[in-house]
Scaffold this active site. Structure first.
Site, short mmCIF file in Angstrom:
data_model
loop_
_atom_site.label_atom_id
_atom_site.label_comp_id
_atom_site.label_asym_id
_atom_site.label_seq_id
_atom_site.Cartn_x
_atom_site.Cartn_y
_atom_site.Cartn_z
N CYS A 103 -120.91 -17.99 -30.15
CA CYS A 103 -122.56 -17.61 -29.87
C CYS A 103 -123.50 -18.93 -29.97
CB CYS A 103 -122.83 -16.73 -30.85
SG CYS A 103 -124.52 -15.62 -30.15
N HIS A 146 -119.59 -12.06 -29.17
CA HIS A 146 -119.30 -11.86 -30.44
C HIS A 146 -117.84 -10.98 -30.57
CE1 HIS A 146 -122.60 -13.23 -33.06
NE2 HIS A 146 -123.43 -13.17 -31.99
N GLU A 150 -115.93 -10.36 -32.86
CA GLU A 150 -115.92 -9.46 -33.88
C GLU A 150 -116.77 -8.43 -34.06
OE1 GLU A 150 -119.24 -12.28 -34.40
OE2 GLU A 150 -117.59 -12.56 -33.37
#
Length: 672
Positions: A549, A637, A639
């Site tokens: 990011c 992202h 995650e």
């Protein structure tokens, strides 16, 4: 603690009677928890402490009232109003049937004069616009909660005021997690009393038998005056803004769960919580932990549903835009109770404790001199309409204000519709999970890793990376805790360090430069300068590097790709886009993006530019990822709970930078 027992000639509920007859010097708490059939009456000694770790757990139950200023314990920015962390150490308790309590409490709220909101509607709408434009629009974060407060005054004494408020809330509000009244005077200092009553819908954190649970609630359906309808709630459940608002806070609380729980936690739900004037959507997050409950609370200060995300920068934004300190708004009550079934820990002292901690919202405060305040806030996201957020704060305060007689209650609808029973509602709720990553929805068991540490639900992916170590650098966004959890799932040994505490970036097998708020072009920002320096140092040494990011954007800039603000921020957005040759569903939280253009590798004299990194981009020409020898970066992202393909992509990028053979193709990227 002693529990009051009824002598043959005593009143039915002696402790409650003592509270109702007291002159304001007796500390007490009245609690109805989880919609139960009883009211708990607690009295004891009042103690103020400086830190959550100082809450006295010496065998007695303790009810702590935790102010927002305790965020200082995590190094976050707050307007410090000196509000004390006040504890009621319980020495006596009594359980009273709900019907008996309602019969004994004052039948009507005490008289009070309404004064209106401290921040007028037009001024609050202006704050909303500035937060959207100046904060979300410039990369400060995904969402922020800004408070204002309805003010009133009363000449009534604290005990009749609080107990009448408590009865009114018991009678007129529904769907509360806790309904409560707390009066905590300091002996010898009557002007330092803490007095509050409320009906909060939201659990912050519970710990019992080693299981941690959090309960993010977000998205608001404001019931019309004629009552909620099936059509109205279905429109609400289909609203993109309300959907994304909930997923953002789930992501933020999953960061906390990944810090608390070796198994990272799992998502259960969603559910619809119906109250008297509002309905909300919610999830339940759960996992196992052995942490001292005080430390668990410290690591989770405070809920993103009442602050924003990422958490650290949300506190900074709040301090910039709110007109007064928060006091106890967005803090929590925390009831610590001896729990023989809890896992023992040396940190818990002589007794293990369970914890039940609701968030302090939908609460009225009685201040010295008869001032009354009822704070409320709205969650501001990129889609927010200022006038709608103004209306939301009014609606959130209205349930408490109407119960207390500070605004007209209205006749109310003739019948109350059970929204959860309406056709299509269950299906609409279930459909939300189609956007979630299976990784965070299914249970994850803990097993030993090859290095002897904890490894969560080791899959077929874990073996190839076992024994490698990774350093994940946190740039003030705790998504890094979720990244670390996924890397451990892949078999690696992982530690997370804050960006300004990292000493050696060359030693670990893998360096992961994490996400964070801010403008990736701003080299005057010490975080951006640190990312730049460490990326070049790692690449120059030929050591494996992965950037995520914000760090991906910095790396892309070093590689010669122009980085610009997006036309519309992608905060909490799930996209299916090309990531280095594979279409992957990934969650995005970015305001800036690197653009796909022809790059002159000689234009910039740095080691990253000389690698001539291979890019991939989405349909708008925004880079989704970069790849080169020993280097990879990704805009999304992986995650996030929105990233259905996140673990598979993370595994592929990690193998690439470490030079490990690719995993065998799976039948579905979402199967891992």
């Amino acid at each position: 603690m002693t529990t009051s027992a009824r002598p043959a000639d005593a009143a039915p509920h002696p402790l409650l009677d003592r509270v109702l007859a007291s002159d304001g010097t007796l500390p007490f708490a009245l609690l109805r928890r989880h919609g139960g059939a009883e009211v708990e009456v607690l009295t004891g000694e009042v103690v103020d402490v400086d830190l959550l770790g100082d809450v006295p757990l010496d065998g007695a139950p303790v009810l702590a009232v935790v102010p927002y200023r305790q965020a200082r314990e995590r190094g976050f920015t707050v307007r410090d109003d000196g509000a004390p962390l006040r504890c009621l150490v319980v020495r006596e308790s009594e359980r009273v049937p709900l019907s008996d309590a309602i019969a004994a409490l004052p039948p009507e709220p005490v008289a009070a004069e309404p004064l209106g909101f401290d921040v007028p509607d037009e001024e609050y709408a202006g704050i909303v616009r500035r937060v959207i434009d100046d904060e979300i629009g410039r990369g400060a974060g995904a969402n922020f909660v800004v408070m204002r407060s309805f003010e009133a005054r009363t000449d009534a004494a604290p005990v009749p005021t609080l107990t009448s408020w408590f009865r009114a809330l018991l009678t007129h509000e529904v769907g509360s997690y806790w309904t409560f009244a707390v009066h905590a005077p300091v002996a010898g200092a009557p002007m330092e009393s803490l007095s509050l009553a409320g009906a909060t819908p939201e659990r912050h954190l519970t710990l019992h038998d080693g299981v941690a649970r959090m309960n993010p609630i977000s998205g608001t359906y404001r019931h019309p005056a004629s009552g909620p309808t099936r059509e109205g709630v279905l429109d609400f459940l289909a609203d993109t803004k309300e959907n994304e608002e909930l997923f953002m806070v789930v992501d933020e609380e999953m960061k906390m769960m990944s810090a608390l729980c070796p198994d990272g936690g799992r998502i259960v739900g969603p559910y619809l919580k119906q109250m008297a004037r509002l309905s909300h959507t919610e999830y339940l997050l759960e996992g196992r932990t052995t942490l001292d409950p005080r430390e668990a609370l410290r690591l989770t200060m405070f809920a993103p549903t009442v602050t924003g995300s990422p958490m650290e920068n949300a506190c900074t934004v709040i301090a910039r835009h709110e007109t007064r300190p928060r006091g106890y708004y967005s803090g929590f009550l925390a009831l610590f109770e001896p729990d023989d079934g809890a896992p023992s820990s040396a940190a818990t002292g002589p007794a293990a404790y369970s914890l039940d901690a609701p968030i302090l919202i939908r609460t009225a405060y009685l201040h010295d001199g008869g001032r009354v305040s009822v704070p409320a806030g709205a969650t501001l996201v990129r889609h927010s309409v200022p006038e709608h957020e103004v209306a939301e704060t009014r609606a959130k305060a209205a349930g408490v204000l109407a119960s207390l007689g500070l605004v007209p209650r209205g006749a109310g609808p003739d019948t109350v519709v059970d929204l959860n029973a309406q056709p299509g509602v269950a299906e609409a709720l279930t459909a939300r999970n189609h956007q979630l990553a299976e990784f965070w929805v299914r249970p994850q068991e803990v097993a030993p890793s090859a290095s002897g540490g904890a490894l969560t639900s080791p899959s077929a992916l874990a073996g190839a990376l076992a024994g490698r170590d990774a350093l994940v650098v946190d740039h003030e966004d705790q998504f890094t805790t979720m990244l670390a959890h996924q890397l451990r799932h892949l078999g690696m040994t992982v530690r997370v360090e804050r960006w300004d505490a990292v000493d050696d970036v060359l030693a670990p097998d893998l360096l992961v430069l994490g996400p964070g708020p801010g403008d990736p072009r701003d080299q005057a920002d010490p975080r951006i300068a640190a990312i730049t320096r460490r990326a070049q140092e790692r690449v120059s040494a030929g050591r494996p590097l992965l950037a995520v990011c914000l760090s991906h954007q910095v790396l892309a800039g070093l590689a010669g790709f122009p980085v610009r603000a997006l036309l519309a921020p992608r905060q909490g957005v799930r996209l299916e886009a090309d990531v280095l040759g594979t279409t992957a569903a990934v969650g995005y939280y970015n305001t800036f993006g690197a653009r796909l253009t022809t790059v002159d590798a000689t234009a910039a004299d740095n080691p990253v530019a000389r690698l001539a990194l291979e890019p991939s981009a989405d349909a708008d020409g925004v880079l989704t990822a970069l790849r080169g020898p020993g280097v990879a970066s990704v805009q999304g992202h992986l995650e996030s709970v929105l990233s259905a393909d996140g673990l598979t992509v993370l595994d592929a990028l990690t193998r690439h930078v470490l030079g490990v053979p690719a995993a065998a193709p799976a039948s579905s990227a979402r199967a891992h």
